[in-house]
Write an enzyme that holds these catalytic residues in place. Sequence first.
Site, mmCIF file in Angstrom:
data_model
loop_
_atom_site.group_PDB
_atom_site.id
_atom_site.type_symbol
_atom_site.label_atom_id
_atom_site.label_comp_id
_atom_site.label_asym_id
_atom_site.label_seq_id
_atom_site.Cartn_x
_atom_site.Cartn_y
_atom_site.Cartn_z
ATOM 1 N N GLU A 171 0.917 4.210 -0.945
ATOM 2 C CA GLU A 171 0.475 5.545 -1.370
ATOM 3 C C GLU A 171 1.294 6.115 -2.516
ATOM 4 O OE1 GLU A 171 0.110 8.225 1.912
ATOM 5 O OE2 GLU A 171 -1.435 7.045 2.878
ATOM 6 N N GLU A 359 -4.448 1.908 6.912
ATOM 7 C CA GLU A 359 -4.115 2.994 7.848
ATOM 8 C C GLU A 359 -5.370 3.803 8.136
ATOM 9 O OE1 GLU A 359 -0.926 5.654 6.669
ATOM 10 O OE2 GLU A 359 0.303 3.979 5.979
HETATM 11 C C1 GBH Z 1 0.039 8.397 5.613
HETATM 12 O O1 GBH Z 1 -0.229 9.261 4.540
HETATM 13 C C2 GBH Z 1 1.398 7.761 5.477
HETATM 14 O O2 GBH Z 1 1.314 6.498 4.846
HETATM 15 C C3 GBH Z 1 2.121 7.622 6.800
HETATM 16 O O3 GBH Z 1 3.463 7.316 6.554
HETATM 17 C C4 GBH Z 1 1.947 8.898 7.600
HETATM 18 O O4 GBH Z 1 2.696 8.921 8.767
HETATM 19 C C5 GBH Z 1 0.479 9.058 7.910
HETATM 20 O O5 GBH Z 1 -0.242 9.133 6.729
HETATM 21 C C6 GBH Z 1 0.125 10.289 8.711
HETATM 22 O O6 GBH Z 1 0.379 11.440 7.984
HETATM 23 O O7 GBH Z 1 0.633 18.838 3.956
HETATM 24 O O8 GBH Z 1 -1.005 19.545 2.332
HETATM 25 O O9 GBH Z 1 1.060 18.510 1.600
HETATM 26 C C7 GBH Z 1 -1.460 9.951 4.668
HETATM 27 C C8 GBH Z 1 -1.814 10.779 3.473
HETATM 28 C C9 GBH Z 1 -1.252 12.609 2.138
HETATM 29 C C10 GBH Z 1 -1.273 12.901 4.459
HETATM 30 C C11 GBH Z 1 -0.414 13.861 1.997
HETATM 31 C C12 GBH Z 1 -0.453 14.156 4.344
HETATM 32 C C13 GBH Z 1 0.135 15.976 2.962
HETATM 33 C C14 GBH Z 1 -0.784 17.092 2.717
HETATM 34 N N1 GBH Z 1 -0.993 11.979 3.400
HETATM 35 N N2 GBH Z 1 -0.684 14.776 3.082
HETATM 36 S S1 GBH Z 1 0.044 18.606 2.631
#
Ligand code: GBH
Length: 453
Positions: A171, A359
């Site tokens: 990511e 994922e």
């Molecule tokens: C994944 O990202 C990760 O690869 C993993 O490590 C993680 O544990 C899993 O998801 C579950 O979250 O709060 O508005 O800033 C997923 C994509 C993109 C999800 C950024 C969280 C934050 C949004 N992520 N997002 S915000």
Amino acid sequence: MPFLHPAKHSFPDNFIWGVSTAAPQIEGAAQADGKGESVWDRFSRVPGKVLNGDTLDVACDHYHRFPADFALLRSLGIRNYRMSIAWPRILPKGDGPVNQAGIDYYHRLFDSLATNGITPWVTMFHWDMPQALEDRGGWTDHVTVDAFARYADTIVSAYSGKVKNWITLNEIKCFTLLGYGPGAFAAPGRPVSAKLLNQTFHHALLCHGHGVRAVRQHGGPGARVGLTDNCDVPIPVTESPADIQAARAWFVEKNLHILDPIHRGKYSEDYLKRVGGDAPTVRDGDFELISAPTDFLGINIYTGYWVRAKPGAAYEEIDAPVNYPRADSKWLRLTPQVIYWGARLVHETYGAKPIYVTENGCGYDAENVVNGEVLDLHRRDFLRSYLRELQRAIDDGVPVAGYFVWSFLDNFEWADGYVRRFGIVHVDFATQKRTPKLSARYYSEVIRFNAIV
Ligand code: GBH
């Protein structure tokens, strides 16, 4: 009449079923055996950044408990395991001396996987950059590209006999945008200028290229490599040609800065126009490295955005209503169709093949063990409804070859600490006891029948 599992619900032969984890989220042992400090070790100690001030110090103590964890995986019938290697265990300062104890650790871990008949899918980088490198500029500086090249060479050479499936980076958009963008939601939490932010993307793309190069050079026979991307994915409000076209336009606009250079060997005109004077500095040869052919594309799929056609515009994005169903992770709207459109659009737009969903999963709070059980029906329903849409993609000819649930264990959910649980196996963080949830039993059956049950 006996219940049969109808063929129409089955997945292709040899479909890969797995679960995903990441080193910083499960290992703990943050100071053990010569490991260097990571940006998340540092960031989690900044007051207010992580819920309840949780740290990565102990996490699931997987560092010490991996033999039992892998025996549990085996007992659930899970034969593919996506994990990451902690860069600061291998090169505590990012570059500089190799930490032999770190190298030895993952040898023992891969041996244990082999003993249990489990195939590793290894991510080189899942966000735990060595703090020493961040101190020299981190993702904003080319020093990270050179250090990563050496790191990738080191791990691929060391484990070429034990690891055949490599994933370069997890990511790109997350660790760059959230770490260096406004808001500083993730480590290192250091907002930079627009130009430098674009430079972090470019450096990450170069590291991906070095990961591919390292696997080609040192991976040995049968080694494969790809990226795991978290492309933003639209869902057309209806599946009319006009709405689908609008979704396609939205998809390209949101993802082109990562997927274009990788698949087309350049930044698109649209991207360069958008960033103007803030375009990243590109050196000779960068795009050859970035666009070296890969063997697959990994996509992490959680949530989608609603899009429809709008006269006079490329698309219209529609905000989900306030009461739209979500997981406890507020960003995670429950949109099963996102897995269909994510797979279809990366294939249609960029020719990605094969595709692995590296994922997919959902985060909830307050999941408690009652009489030895965790009845997480919400997660069982989540998996089932997303898998239905994955199957629809495969039926429509999208070359999806595998699927990994995020996550095997409840773990350190970044800024949400240990409150937010994504595991199909419950972890009691006080006792480190593991309890497979109902969703784990459900997923076991899906794997056993190679079908939606
Ligand atoms: C994944 O990202 C990760 O690869 C993993 O490590 C993680 O544990 C899993 O998801 C579950 O979250 O709060 O508005 O800033 C997923 C994509 C993109 C999800 C950024 C969280 C934050 C949004 N992520 N997002 S915000």
